[in-house]
Write a protein that holds these residues in place. Structure first.
Motif, PDB file in Angstrom:
ATOM      1  N   VAL A 122      27.135   2.285  40.762  1.00  0.00           N
ATOM      2  CA  VAL A 122      26.509   0.873  40.632  1.00  0.00           C
ATOM      3  C   VAL A 122      27.005   0.005  39.464  1.00  0.00           C
ATOM      4  CG1 VAL A 122      24.405  -0.437  40.916  1.00  0.00           C
ATOM      5  CG2 VAL A 122      24.896   1.234  42.348  1.00  0.00           C
ATOM      6  N   ALA A 123      26.656   0.748  38.142  1.00  0.00           N
ATOM      7  CA  ALA A 123      26.907   0.089  37.098  1.00  0.00           C
ATOM      8  C   ALA A 123      28.470  -0.465  36.686  1.00  0.00           C
ATOM      9  CB  ALA A 123      26.741   0.870  35.813  1.00  0.00           C
ATOM     10  N   ASP A 124      29.435   0.199  37.301  1.00  0.00           N
ATOM     11  CA  ASP A 124      30.759   0.043  37.270  1.00  0.00           C
ATOM     12  C   ASP A 124      31.147  -0.959  38.119  1.00  0.00           C
ATOM     13  OD1 ASP A 124      31.076   1.832  35.225  1.00  0.00           O
ATOM     14  OD2 ASP A 124      32.027   3.581  36.793  1.00  0.00           O
ATOM     15  N   ARG A 125      30.722  -0.828  39.256  1.00  0.00           N
ATOM     16  CA  ARG A 125      30.618  -2.011  40.393  1.00  0.00           C
ATOM     17  C   ARG A 125      30.183  -3.411  39.954  1.00  0.00           C
ATOM     18  NH1 ARG A 125      30.870  -5.696  43.233  1.00  0.00           N
ATOM     19  NH2 ARG A 125      31.222  -5.817  45.502  1.00  0.00           N
ATOM     20  N   TYR A 126      29.254  -3.421  39.209  1.00  0.00           N
ATOM     21  CA  TYR A 126      28.550  -4.870  38.706  1.00  0.00           C
ATOM     22  C   TYR A 126      28.643  -4.909  37.257  1.00  0.00           C
ATOM     23  CZ  TYR A 126      26.444  -5.362  43.288  1.00  0.00           C
ATOM     24  OH  TYR A 126      25.925  -5.497  44.596  1.00  0.00           O
ATOM     25  N   ALA A 127      29.599  -4.524  36.693  1.00  0.00           N
ATOM     26  CA  ALA A 127      29.958  -4.642  35.407  1.00  0.00           C
ATOM     27  C   ALA A 127      28.783  -4.493  34.509  1.00  0.00           C
ATOM     28  CB  ALA A 127      30.668  -6.127  35.011  1.00  0.00           C
ATOM     29  N   GLY A 128      28.023  -3.539  34.660  1.00  0.00           N
ATOM     30  CA  GLY A 128      26.793  -3.438  33.903  1.00  0.00           C
ATOM     31  C   GLY A 128      26.712  -2.078  33.194  1.00  0.00           C
ATOM     32  N   THR A 129      25.483  -1.780  32.651  1.00  0.00           N
ATOM     33  CA  THR A 129      25.441  -0.518  31.944  1.00  0.00           C
ATOM     34  C   THR A 129      24.511   0.492  32.791  1.00  0.00           C
ATOM     35  OG1 THR A 129      23.562  -1.159  30.866  1.00  0.00           O
ATOM     36  CG2 THR A 129      25.810  -1.707  29.724  1.00  0.00           C
ATOM     37  N   LEU A 130      24.855   1.853  32.537  1.00  0.00           N
ATOM     38  CA  LEU A 130      24.120   2.913  33.109  1.00  0.00           C
ATOM     39  C   LEU A 130      22.625   2.879  32.744  1.00  0.00           C
ATOM     40  CD1 LEU A 130      24.235   5.358  34.945  1.00  0.00           C
ATOM     41  CD2 LEU A 130      24.692   6.960  32.923  1.00  0.00           C
ATOM     42  N   SER A 131      22.332   2.702  31.868  1.00  0.00           N
ATOM     43  CA  SER A 131      20.882   2.598  31.407  1.00  0.00           C
ATOM     44  C   SER A 131      20.118   1.508  31.814  1.00  0.00           C
ATOM     45  CB  SER A 131      20.712   2.313  29.693  1.00  0.00           C
ATOM     46  OG  SER A 131      21.296   1.243  29.195  1.00  0.00           O
ATOM     47  N   ASP A 132      20.906   0.269  32.247  1.00  0.00           N
ATOM     48  CA  ASP A 132      20.240  -0.706  32.887  1.00  0.00           C
ATOM     49  C   ASP A 132      19.787  -0.376  34.352  1.00  0.00           C
ATOM     50  OD1 ASP A 132      19.900  -2.593  31.032  1.00  0.00           O
ATOM     51  OD2 ASP A 132      21.826  -3.761  31.431  1.00  0.00           O
ATOM     52  N   VAL A 133      20.892   0.340  35.058  1.00  0.00           N
ATOM     53  CA  VAL A 133      20.679   0.746  36.565  1.00  0.00           C
ATOM     54  C   VAL A 133      19.780   2.023  36.570  1.00  0.00           C
ATOM     55  CG1 VAL A 133      21.938   1.844  38.311  1.00  0.00           C
ATOM     56  CG2 VAL A 133      23.240   0.194  36.897  1.00  0.00           C
ATOM     57  N   LEU A 134      19.760   2.836  35.595  1.00  0.00           N
ATOM     58  CA  LEU A 134      18.527   3.891  35.479  1.00  0.00           C
ATOM     59  C   LEU A 134      17.364   3.373  35.504  1.00  0.00           C
ATOM     60  CD1 LEU A 134      20.545   6.667  33.447  1.00  0.00           C
ATOM     61  CD2 LEU A 134      20.035   6.544  35.946  1.00  0.00           C
ATOM     62  N   ARG A 135      16.969   2.243  34.696  1.00  0.00           N
ATOM     63  CA  ARG A 135      15.872   1.443  34.496  1.00  0.00           C
ATOM     64  C   ARG A 135      15.338   1.005  35.647  1.00  0.00           C
ATOM     65  NH1 ARG A 135      17.373  -1.958  30.804  1.00  0.00           N
ATOM     66  NH2 ARG A 135      17.491  -0.457  29.074  1.00  0.00           N
TER      67      ARG A 135
END
Length: 683
Positions: free
Chosen positions: A123-136
């Motif tokens: 999901v982080a890669d799909r939305y150009a985000g960071t893993l820590s943001d998704v885990l939050r």
């Protein structure tokens, strides 16, 4: 690739210097690493894109037993103690320098499962985000007291078979259930019949997946939908076989239920948006109800949509997928046309028996009968239908906007009425209130139009409260109830009454509403939004589905519009197919993928200059948009640029966006332009 704070060319941060020993103090006993798998790879809780990778730490021997993959830990990072998740333990590190030790194991509970970790990374890669943001978003905050509680016993034995239930009304319904019982990844886009049977259909699908020994995650828009599915699951599965996850539970109770899923005590989860990451073991079915509702889009970075996350999760787990609703979005139609999912709907004969009769107030017959129907807000057809239907039951009036008189204009020249101080829009908040500014709150008792000098105003947008007031005068013998943001009604009795509601707040009626009137269609269709027609049809169908079979629905909109004709024929699939074909021809989402870059003009342009755009990406803009960007001691206008790419190229685009954002954060830029992949609204 792993790294360690202080690594050359890596994190750009050094380990904290060791404090000098005080004279006379005892030297602390030296720490020794664990004998087995002494290196821990940790995802540190930091939002900086250039630090979006695991870091290696040494596991001390006294934490060997507690430091399990998936547990919460605390580490020293950039002279601070930060939280993180231990994702893996290995024998050695690629880092050639001296590794720091873990500072603490916050909890030995393995809250991050390998499945959720892999999904969060995707999901982080799909939305150009960071893993820590998704885990939050994926893992709720810890409650130590709840973790220490004794876990309850799992329900014994498989649930009994209660038959197909509502799925017998669909030609392919029972075949869909049979595929789930056999553990096959059946994927369907489901157009639900009018009425309240959709919740039991979801429960029957979860029952079929559970019979195959697999779990279910069902995601619905709001708390009332959770309650409906919760009741249906209890009736079909029995007590203790599922949990409902909502924000209204409170942190402790929500964490308690989430742990029961993590520990495998229950295998079925229903909840709102955050439940997409629920750690259900051996997922066999993912359900999303009413995927066009805006609440399925996460408002926090990296802004994932529940439909995309659940589709990715089902694909990765080899699970079934059910995207359902009374309407069909163009995004769901894309899944059908790609062959990833199959359409699932009732035949026309069944639909005619179950659906209400829909009439357009602006058709030729009504215009010939009542010439004022073209301009009247509540035409004679709507009043006539409401008067006749109210003899046998409640009548629903759907109003697109809440409030009283939300927008005012000059009665002579139609110039929008604005505040003389700040130029904000004027509105009337109640029956006996003076016009006031929506920005600064100042009263405008002596207002005069600056264009023509007239002192009178007229309403251009009428809210739900004013509509209820008008209907109370037109139907003095009937009770008028309102349902909206301030007070949402759950149910109304099966007795003569009028219910005025905003979209999404419509209550259910015992036996269904006798009729429904959909007011101010122009307010929905004239919005400056690519999805205006699609959203209007969704809101109309959701309200019409509450009307009893054979009842009447009146839509106050131009009858010749394709979206109105789709409502009259109750044909959401045909509308989605035509809408998607038009967007494919024009290059609009979801036929293509888009990313938006929004912020202060200089920050948007700086980020765009740093993006190494892949082949096939088209830059649109930047252009000014509504809003203000906060700066040091000032506010500046906001601009937005759109990056358009064929759907197959979205991965290359997100990698380019992530690389540019990482370069900026590595330079410690304070102002970052906001990046959204597949933004919900594209004007």
């Amino acid at each position: 690739m792993t790294a360690q704070p202080g690594e050359p060319g890596g994190a750009l941060f050094d380990l904290p210097a060791q404090a000098p020993e005080k004279k006379g103090s005892e030297r602390p006993s030296p720490r020794r690493p664990a004998e087995h798998l002494p290196v821990a790879r940790v995802v540190v809780d930091t939002p900086l894109p250039h630090l979006d990778r695991p870091f290696d730490y040494r596991v001390p021997a006294d934490m060997d037993e507690a430091a399990v993959p998936g547990c919460r830990v605390r580490v020293r990072f950039n002279n601070r103690k930060l939280n993180g998740f231990l994702v893996e333990r290995v024998e050695s590190s690629e880092f050639s320098g001296r590794l720091a030790y873990l500072d603490a194991v916050v909890s030995p509970e393995p809250v991050l499962t390998p499945e959720v970790l892999g999904l969060a990374r995707a999901v982080a890669d799909r939305y150009a985000g960071t893993l820590s943001d998704v885990l939050r978003l994926a893992i709720p905050p810890r409650h130590a007291r709840v973790e220490k509680e004794e876990p309850g016993e799992a329900a014994a034995g498989p649930p009994g078979d209660e038959g197909p239930g509502p799925w017998s009304d669909y030609p392919e319904g029972e075949a869909f259930l049979e595929a789930l019982r056999e553990g096959r990844p059946a994927r369907a886009v489901w157009n639900a019949l009018p009425g309240g049977g959709w919740a039991d259909a979801v429960a029957a699908a979860a029952h079929a997946a559970l019979a195959a020994g697999r779990g279910t995650v069902a995601v619905v828009p709001g708390g009332r939908d959770v309650e409906a599915v919760d009741a249906a699951l209890t009736a079909r599965l029995g007590e203790g076989r599922h949990v409902a996850l909502t924000a209204g539970l409170g942190p402790a109770e929500r964490y308690r239920r989430w742990l029961s899923v993590l520990r495998g005590r229950v295998r079925v989860v229903v909840g709102t948006r955050a439940a997409v990451f629920a750690p259900v073991r051996d997922l066999g079915l993912a359900v999303l109800w009413d995927d066009g509702d805006d609440v399925h889009a996460e408002p926090h970075a990296p802004y994932p949509h529940a439909r995309t996350v659940l589709s990715m999760r089902a694909h990765r787990a080899g699970a079934g997928m059910l995207i359902g609703g009374h309407t069909r979005t163009t995004d769901a139609q894309m899944l059908v046309e790609s062959g990833w999912a199959l359409p699932l709907s009732a035949d026309r004969a069944t639909l005619r028996r179950r659906a209400p009769i829909v009439r357009a107030a602006g058709d030729d017959r009504e215009l010939a009968r009542d010439g004022a129907a073209r301009t009247a807000r509540i035409p004679s057809l709507a009043l006539r239908v409401a008067r006749e239907a109210s003899r046998t039951g409640p009548v629903l009036f759907q109003v697109p906007r809440r409030g009283y008189l939300n927008t005012l204009a000059c009665a002579r020249c139609r110039e929008p009425a604005r505040c003389g101080t700040c130029r904000g829009p004027l509105a009337v908040r109640g029956a006996h209130a003076l016009p006031s500014c929506g920005w600064c709150g100042r009263m405008a008792g002596q207002w005069a139009c600056p264009e023509c000098g007239a002192a009178r105003m007229r309403a251009t947008v009428v809210g739900a409260r004013r509509t209820a007031e008008e209907l109370g005068r037109a139907f003095p013998s009937l009770a008028v109830r309102t349902s909206g943001r301030d007070e949402v009604l759950d149910r109304v009795p099966d007795s003569p009454s009028l219910v005025v509601s905003t979209p999404g707040a419509e209550p259910s009626a015992e036996g269904g509403f006798a009729a429904a009137v959909l007011l101010d269609g122009w307010a929905l269709l004239n919005r400056a939004d690519l999805r205006a027609s699609e959203e209007a049809l969704r809101r109309w169908l959701n309200a019409s589905a509450l009307v009893r079979p054979g009842g009447t629905v009146v839509v106050c909109a131009e009858a010749t519009l394709p979206v109105v004709q789709s409502l009259v024929r109750w044909d959401p699939a045909g509308f989605a197919e035509r809408e998607l074909a038009e967007r494919r021809e024009l290059g609009f989402p979801p036929a293509v993928s888009m990313a938006s870059v929004t912020g202060a003009p200089e920050h948007v342009r700086e980020l765009l200059d740093q993006i190494d755009l892949p082949e096939g990406v088209e830059l649109l803009g930047p252009v000014p948009v509504e809003g203000r960007a906060e700066g040091p001691g000032e506010t500046r206008p906001v601009e937005r640029a759109l990056l358009r790419v064929p759907r197959g190229g979205v991965g290359a685009l997100t990698r380019a966006l992530k690389a540019a954002a990482s370069a900026r954060s590595a330079r410690r830029d304070e102002h970052l332009a906001q990046v959204r992949v597949d933004p919900l609204h594209v004007v």
